[in-house]
Design an enzyme around this catalytic site. Structure first.
Site, PDB file in Angstrom:
ATOM      1  N   ILE A  77       0.825  -1.213   0.000  1.00 51.07           N
ATOM      2  CA  ILE A  77       0.000   0.000   0.000  1.00 51.07           C
ATOM      3  C   ILE A  77       0.860   1.264   0.000  1.00 51.07           C
ATOM      4  CG2 ILE A  77      -0.234   0.359   2.511  1.00 51.07           C
ATOM      5  CD1 ILE A  77      -3.295   0.596   1.997  1.00 51.07           C
ATOM      6  N   ASN A  96      11.536  -8.813   7.076  1.00 53.84           N
ATOM      7  CA  ASN A  96      11.809  -8.182   8.363  1.00 53.84           C
ATOM      8  C   ASN A  96      11.290  -9.077   9.482  1.00 53.84           C
ATOM      9  OD1 ASN A  96      12.904  -5.770   7.284  1.00 53.84           O
ATOM     10  ND2 ASN A  96      10.838  -5.052   6.818  1.00 53.84           N
ATOM     11  N   GLU A 111       6.451  -4.690  11.073  1.00 54.34           N
ATOM     12  CA  GLU A 111       5.258  -4.003  11.586  1.00 54.34           C
ATOM     13  C   GLU A 111       4.020  -4.882  11.561  1.00 54.34           C
ATOM     14  OE1 GLU A 111       5.154  -1.019  12.910  1.00 54.34           O
ATOM     15  OE2 GLU A 111       7.208  -0.390  12.489  1.00 54.34           O
ATOM     16  N   VAL A 112       3.940  -5.777  10.607  1.00 56.70           N
ATOM     17  CA  VAL A 112       2.734  -6.619  10.474  1.00 56.70           C
ATOM     18  C   VAL A 112       3.081  -8.040  10.925  1.00 56.70           C
ATOM     19  CG1 VAL A 112       0.991  -7.531   8.895  1.00 56.70           C
ATOM     20  CG2 VAL A 112       1.868  -5.205   8.574  1.00 56.70           C
ATOM     21  N   HIS A 164       5.702 -12.025   5.817  1.00 57.44           N
ATOM     22  CA  HIS A 164       5.634 -11.497   4.457  1.00 57.44           C
ATOM     23  C   HIS A 164       7.048 -11.279   3.944  1.00 57.44           C
ATOM     24  CE1 HIS A 164       5.324  -8.248   7.394  1.00 57.44           C
ATOM     25  NE2 HIS A 164       6.039  -7.500   6.575  1.00 57.44           N
ATOM     26  N   HIS A 214       9.009  -8.979   1.183  1.00 62.32           N
ATOM     27  CA  HIS A 214       8.917  -7.826   0.280  1.00 62.32           C
ATOM     28  C   HIS A 214       9.673  -8.172  -0.989  1.00 62.32           C
ATOM     29  CE1 HIS A 214       7.713  -4.809   3.478  1.00 62.32           C
ATOM     30  NE2 HIS A 214       8.259  -5.735   4.234  1.00 62.32           N
TER      31      HIS A 214
HETATM   32  P1  5GP Z   1       7.020  -4.773   7.598  1.00 65.26           P
HETATM   33  O1  5GP Z   1       7.578  -3.509   8.144  1.00 65.26           O
HETATM   34  O2  5GP Z   1       6.113  -5.468   8.571  1.00 65.26           O
HETATM   35  O3  5GP Z   1       8.060  -5.683   7.015  1.00 65.26           O
HETATM   36  O4  5GP Z   1       6.148  -4.345   6.344  1.00 65.26           O
HETATM   37  C1  5GP Z   1       4.764  -4.218   6.345  1.00 65.26           C
HETATM   38  C2  5GP Z   1       4.358  -3.674   5.003  1.00 65.26           C
HETATM   39  O5  5GP Z   1       2.949  -3.810   4.883  1.00 65.26           O
HETATM   40  C3  5GP Z   1       4.669  -2.189   4.804  1.00 65.26           C
HETATM   41  O6  5GP Z   1       5.504  -2.047   3.664  1.00 65.26           O
HETATM   42  C4  5GP Z   1       3.304  -1.536   4.614  1.00 65.26           C
HETATM   43  O7  5GP Z   1       3.314  -0.516   3.679  1.00 65.26           O
HETATM   44  C5  5GP Z   1       2.444  -2.712   4.187  1.00 65.26           C
HETATM   45  N1  5GP Z   1       1.044  -2.605   4.553  1.00 65.26           N
HETATM   46  C6  5GP Z   1       0.545  -2.281   5.787  1.00 65.26           C
HETATM   47  N2  5GP Z   1      -0.788  -2.307   5.761  1.00 65.26           N
HETATM   48  C7  5GP Z   1      -1.149  -2.662   4.506  1.00 65.26           C
HETATM   49  C8  5GP Z   1      -2.414  -2.872   3.876  1.00 65.26           C
HETATM   50  O8  5GP Z   1      -3.480  -2.729   4.460  1.00 65.26           O
HETATM   51  N3  5GP Z   1      -2.392  -3.238   2.564  1.00 65.26           N
HETATM   52  C9  5GP Z   1      -1.217  -3.407   1.876  1.00 65.26           C
HETATM   53  N4  5GP Z   1      -1.323  -3.768   0.599  1.00 65.26           N
HETATM   54  N5  5GP Z   1      -0.014  -3.234   2.448  1.00 65.26           N
HETATM   55  C10 5GP Z   1       0.019  -2.862   3.743  1.00 65.26           C
END
Ligand code: 5GP
Length: 125
Positions: free
Chosen positions: A40, A97, A105-106, A110, A112
């Site tokens: 997003i 991550n 964060e999530v 996942h 990237h």
């Molecule tokens: P992290 O920091 O956990 O590795 O990355 C989480 C990623 O999830 C971030 O790049 C963020 O932009 C993406 N993200 C968070 N919420 C959403 C969402 O509701 N939809 C999509 N498509 N991506 C999301």
């Protein structure tokens, strides 16, 4: 807030909601094991997230507990998406991550997938 990868899976996390169809995503690929969709808040010309369908908090959780079929399915999905998006010839970057130091964060595993142009140094320090 950063993810604590030692905590149990939270089925109310945003990617769990995307998997259940409760929140929309811009899907690029789906199969039995995995879902891929555009980030997003893209950090590169191409920024796709690939997630396993199983309930795994992080790479740590997944690598320890997932079945061989789930691991193979997920790894193959990541490679398939990169090929399907035409990223192989010019190259791409995978990033996973894990926890606080990783900036996760999530709390659903996942990867990237970045591409579409030169991606710069591996880490901004
Ligand atoms: P992290 O920091 O956990 O590795 O990355 C989480 C990623 O999830 C971030 O790049 C963020 O932009 C993406 N993200 C968070 N919420 C959403 C969402 O509701 N939809 C999509 N498509 N991506 C999301």
């Amino acid at each position: 807030m950063s993810v604590d990868p030692t905590k149990p899976y939270d089925s109310e996390n945003i990617f769990a909601k995307i998997l259940r169809g409760e929140i929309p995503c811009n899907k690029v690929y789906e199969d039995e094991w995995s879902l891929a969709f555009h980030d997003i808040n893209p950090q590169a010309d191409v920024h796709i997230l690939v997630i396993p369908k199983g309930d795994y908090v992080s790479w740590d959780d997944f690598s320890a507990k997932a079945s061989a079929e789930e691991i193979a399915g997920f790894v193959r999905a990541v490679g398939h998406v990169a090929r399907e998006q035409g990223l192989v010839v010019r190259g791409y970057r995978l990033l996973g991550n894990v926890g606080r130091n990783g900036g996760q964060e999530v709390p659903h595993l996942h990867v990237h997938l970045f591409g579409g142009g030169p991606l710069g140094p591996m880490l901004a320090r």
